[in-house]
Design a protein around this motif. Structure first.
Motif, PDB file in Angstrom:
ATOM      1  N   HIS A  53       0.896  -1.163   0.000  1.00 38.76           N
ATOM      2  CA  HIS A  53       0.000   0.000   0.000  1.00 38.76           C
ATOM      3  C   HIS A  53       0.926   1.202   0.000  1.00 38.76           C
TER       4      HIS A  53
ATOM      5  N   HIS B  14       2.076   5.289  -0.423  1.00 36.08           N
ATOM      6  CA  HIS B  14       1.609   6.611  -0.035  1.00 36.08           C
ATOM      7  C   HIS B  14       2.222   7.666  -0.944  1.00 36.08           C
ATOM      8  N   THR B  15       1.463   8.730  -1.155  1.00 37.09           N
ATOM      9  CA  THR B  15       1.923   9.850  -1.966  1.00 37.09           C
ATOM     10  C   THR B  15       1.790  11.127  -1.143  1.00 37.09           C
TER      11      THR B  15
ATOM     12  N   ASP C 210      -1.580  12.163   0.224  1.00 40.77           N
ATOM     13  CA  ASP C 210      -2.176  11.500   1.382  1.00 40.77           C
ATOM     14  C   ASP C 210      -2.081  12.350   2.649  1.00 40.77           C
ATOM     15  N   VAL C 211      -1.304  13.435   2.593  1.00 40.69           N
ATOM     16  CA  VAL C 211      -1.092  14.264   3.778  1.00 40.69           C
ATOM     17  C   VAL C 211      -1.535  15.694   3.474  1.00 40.69           C
TER      18      VAL C 211
ATOM     19  N   THR D  12      -0.839  11.866   8.582  1.00 38.23           N
ATOM     20  CA  THR D  12      -1.834  10.857   8.252  1.00 38.23           C
ATOM     21  C   THR D  12      -1.409   9.537   8.871  1.00 38.23           C
TER      22      THR D  12
ATOM     23  N   CYS E 142      -1.880   5.536   8.955  1.00 44.86           N
ATOM     24  CA  CYS E 142      -2.320   4.483   8.050  1.00 44.86           C
ATOM     25  C   CYS E 142      -2.231   3.151   8.777  1.00 44.86           C
TER      26      CYS E 142
ATOM     27  N   TRP F 147      -6.953  -1.288   4.357  1.00 45.97           N
ATOM     28  CA  TRP F 147      -6.229  -0.170   4.930  1.00 45.97           C
ATOM     29  C   TRP F 147      -7.191   0.964   5.242  1.00 45.97           C
TER      30      TRP F 147
ATOM     31  N   HIS G 134      -6.989   5.364   6.440  1.00 45.02           N
ATOM     32  CA  HIS G 134      -6.225   6.567   6.733  1.00 45.02           C
ATOM     33  C   HIS G 134      -6.999   7.441   7.712  1.00 45.02           C
TER      34      HIS G 134
ATOM     35  N   PRO H 264      -6.454  11.403   9.041  1.00 43.76           N
ATOM     36  CA  PRO H 264      -5.681  12.644   9.145  1.00 43.76           C
ATOM     37  C   PRO H 264      -5.795  13.203  10.563  1.00 43.76           C
TER      38      PRO H 264
ATOM     39  N   ILE I 167       2.486   9.030   8.355  1.00 45.64           N
ATOM     40  CA  ILE I 167       2.963   9.653   7.141  1.00 45.64           C
ATOM     41  C   ILE I 167       2.958  11.149   7.349  1.00 45.64           C
TER      42      ILE I 167
END
Length: 70
Positions: free
Chosen positions: A4, A6-7, A10-11, A17, A19, A30, A32, A34, A67
């Protein structure tokens, strides 16, 4: 375990974030969560945030990755 990724998307600005992931038959589940960076800075609140994202994957022992914006 399946991957999985993350980019930076994602934040959101001003957040970290969390996960949580759980291996399931047929793939990876999964979730997320924030969290405002000011709230995350308060270590007394961190376990509660981790528990909340673990509930989303129905596994209170799930690994939780933090993240942060790059």
């Amino acid at each position: 375990m399946s991957e999985h990724e993350h980019t930076p998307a994602d934040v959101a600005p001003g957040t970290v974030t969390l996960c949580a992931t759980r291996e399931m038959h047929g793939g990876l589940k999964w979730a997320h969560l924030p969290v405002d960076t000011a709230l995350w800075a308060d270590e007394s609140l961190r376990d509660g945030f981790r528990a909340r994202v673990r509930r989303e994957v129905n596994d209170m022992s799930a690994a939780v990755e933090v993240i942060e914006a790059r």
